[in-house]
Design a protein around this motif. Structure first.
Motif, PDB file in Angstrom:
ATOM      1  N   GLY A   3       0.656  -1.281   0.076  1.00  0.00           N
ATOM      2  CA  GLY A   3      -0.106  -0.207   0.056  1.00  0.00           C
ATOM      3  C   GLY A   3       0.913   1.165  -0.067  1.00  0.00           C
ATOM      4  N   THR A   4       1.916   0.992  -0.519  1.00  0.00           N
ATOM      5  CA  THR A   4       2.879   2.476  -0.519  1.00  0.00           C
ATOM      6  C   THR A   4       3.712   2.654  -2.111  1.00  0.00           C
ATOM      7  OG1 THR A   4       4.975   1.245   0.112  1.00  0.00           O
ATOM      8  CG2 THR A   4       3.493   2.182   1.922  1.00  0.00           C
ATOM      9  N   TRP A   5       4.042   3.768  -2.134  1.00  0.00           N
ATOM     10  CA  TRP A   5       4.692   4.209  -3.481  1.00  0.00           C
ATOM     11  C   TRP A   5       5.890   4.992  -3.003  1.00  0.00           C
ATOM     12  CZ3 TRP A   5       5.679   9.159  -4.325  1.00  0.00           C
ATOM     13  CH2 TRP A   5       4.710   9.947  -4.028  1.00  0.00           C
ATOM     14  N   HIS A   6       6.949   4.943  -3.895  1.00  0.00           N
ATOM     15  CA  HIS A   6       8.186   5.896  -3.495  1.00  0.00           C
ATOM     16  C   HIS A   6       8.627   6.559  -4.783  1.00  0.00           C
ATOM     17  CE1 HIS A   6      10.185   2.244  -5.376  1.00  0.00           C
ATOM     18  NE2 HIS A   6      10.986   3.066  -5.533  1.00  0.00           N
ATOM     19  N   TRP A  23      11.175  10.106  -1.318  1.00  0.00           N
ATOM     20  CA  TRP A  23       9.769  10.146  -0.916  1.00  0.00           C
ATOM     21  C   TRP A  23       8.881   8.644  -0.805  1.00  0.00           C
ATOM     22  CZ3 TRP A  23       8.071  14.510   0.946  1.00  0.00           C
ATOM     23  CH2 TRP A  23       8.739  15.665   0.732  1.00  0.00           C
ATOM     24  N   LEU A  24       8.255   8.506   0.330  1.00  0.00           N
ATOM     25  CA  LEU A  24       7.488   7.480   0.588  1.00  0.00           C
ATOM     26  C   LEU A  24       6.419   7.977   0.875  1.00  0.00           C
ATOM     27  CD1 LEU A  24      10.053   5.451   2.879  1.00  0.00           C
ATOM     28  CD2 LEU A  24       9.484   4.942   0.627  1.00  0.00           C
ATOM     29  N   ALA A  25       5.194   7.283   0.265  1.00  0.00           N
ATOM     30  CA  ALA A  25       3.680   7.728   0.811  1.00  0.00           C
ATOM     31  C   ALA A  25       2.900   6.475   0.702  1.00  0.00           C
ATOM     32  CB  ALA A  25       3.182   8.853  -0.175  1.00  0.00           C
ATOM     33  N   ASP A  26       1.675   6.513   1.502  1.00  0.00           N
ATOM     34  CA  ASP A  26       0.878   5.403   1.318  1.00  0.00           C
ATOM     35  C   ASP A  26      -0.132   5.741   0.278  1.00  0.00           C
ATOM     36  OD1 ASP A  26      -0.797   7.321   2.793  1.00  0.00           O
ATOM     37  OD2 ASP A  26      -1.421   5.875   4.249  1.00  0.00           O
ATOM     38  N   VAL A  27      -0.805   4.781  -0.354  1.00  0.00           N
ATOM     39  CA  VAL A  27      -1.770   5.304  -1.483  1.00  0.00           C
ATOM     40  C   VAL A  27      -2.917   5.859  -0.859  1.00  0.00           C
ATOM     41  CG1 VAL A  27      -0.889   3.260  -2.844  1.00  0.00           C
ATOM     42  CG2 VAL A  27      -2.806   2.884  -1.235  1.00  0.00           C
ATOM     43  N   GLU A  28      -3.381   5.738   0.267  1.00  0.00           N
ATOM     44  CA  GLU A  28      -4.673   6.715   0.710  1.00  0.00           C
ATOM     45  C   GLU A  28      -4.336   7.866   1.062  1.00  0.00           C
ATOM     46  OE1 GLU A  28      -4.920   3.841   3.870  1.00  0.00           O
ATOM     47  OE2 GLU A  28      -5.627   2.279   2.162  1.00  0.00           O
ATOM     48  N   ALA A  29      -2.783   8.524   0.875  1.00  0.00           N
ATOM     49  CA  ALA A  29      -2.354   9.916   1.133  1.00  0.00           C
ATOM     50  C   ALA A  29      -2.739  10.269   2.564  1.00  0.00           C
ATOM     51  CB  ALA A  29      -3.230  10.672   0.149  1.00  0.00           C
ATOM     52  N   THR A  30      -2.372   9.331   3.490  1.00  0.00           N
ATOM     53  CA  THR A  30      -2.437   9.943   4.897  1.00  0.00           C
ATOM     54  C   THR A  30      -1.293   9.830   5.402  1.00  0.00           C
ATOM     55  OG1 THR A  30      -2.982   7.507   5.729  1.00  0.00           O
ATOM     56  CG2 THR A  30      -4.919   8.787   5.183  1.00  0.00           C
ATOM     57  N   SER A  31      -0.284   9.199   5.053  1.00  0.00           N
ATOM     58  CA  SER A  31       1.165   9.072   5.694  1.00  0.00           C
ATOM     59  C   SER A  31       2.104   9.155   4.664  1.00  0.00           C
ATOM     60  CB  SER A  31       1.607   7.768   6.385  1.00  0.00           C
ATOM     61  OG  SER A  31       0.393   7.555   7.373  1.00  0.00           O
ATOM     62  N   TRP A  32       3.180   9.898   4.940  1.00  0.00           N
ATOM     63  CA  TRP A  32       4.443  10.275   3.961  1.00  0.00           C
ATOM     64  C   TRP A  32       5.730  10.299   5.035  1.00  0.00           C
ATOM     65  CZ3 TRP A  32       7.418  14.062   5.219  1.00  0.00           C
ATOM     66  CH2 TRP A  32       6.935  15.463   5.770  1.00  0.00           C
ATOM     67  N   ALA A  33       6.866  10.012   4.233  1.00  0.00           N
ATOM     68  CA  ALA A  33       8.058  10.000   4.773  1.00  0.00           C
ATOM     69  C   ALA A  33       9.047  10.681   3.820  1.00  0.00           C
ATOM     70  CB  ALA A  33       8.530   8.607   5.567  1.00  0.00           C
TER      71      ALA A  33
END
Length: 95
Positions: A3-6, A23-33
């Motif tokens: 459930g993530t992309w980079h 950049w890392l983010a979850d597909v629901e756009a609720t978390s990132w790093a």
């Protein structure tokens, strides 16, 4: 990480002292790093995280598992893909 992309950002001229940013983010756009590499040393990185999923913590935990398993090469990895009713699940295991 399910459930993530980079994405790699190599055009970080606006960020002082940053050579490359992951950049890392979850597909629901609720978390990132974001993880910054200065282009010089490989032991310390600037990390920022936001949201309920601590994505960089997940990466660090996965890496610790990889090291604990003896840093297995590609021939030891197995990928199983199966439908889960709403999409596709990927299962990675070691042989």
């Amino acid at each position: 990480m399910p459930g993530t992309w980079h994405a790699w950002d190599t055009e970080t001229q606006g960020a002082q002292g940053v050579h490359t940013r992951l950049w890392l983010a979850d597909v629901e756009a609720t978390s990132w790093a974001s993880v910054d590499y200065d282009g010089r040393q490989l032991s310390t990185f600037a990390v920022a995280q936001y949201g309920p999923r601590r994505l960089w913590d997940e990466v660090a935990l996965a890496y610790e598992g990889y090291v604990a398993a003896g840093r297995p090469g590609v021939p030891r990895h197995r990928l199983r893909i199966s439908p889960d009713g709403s999409g596709t699940r990927h299962h990675v295991t070691l042989s």
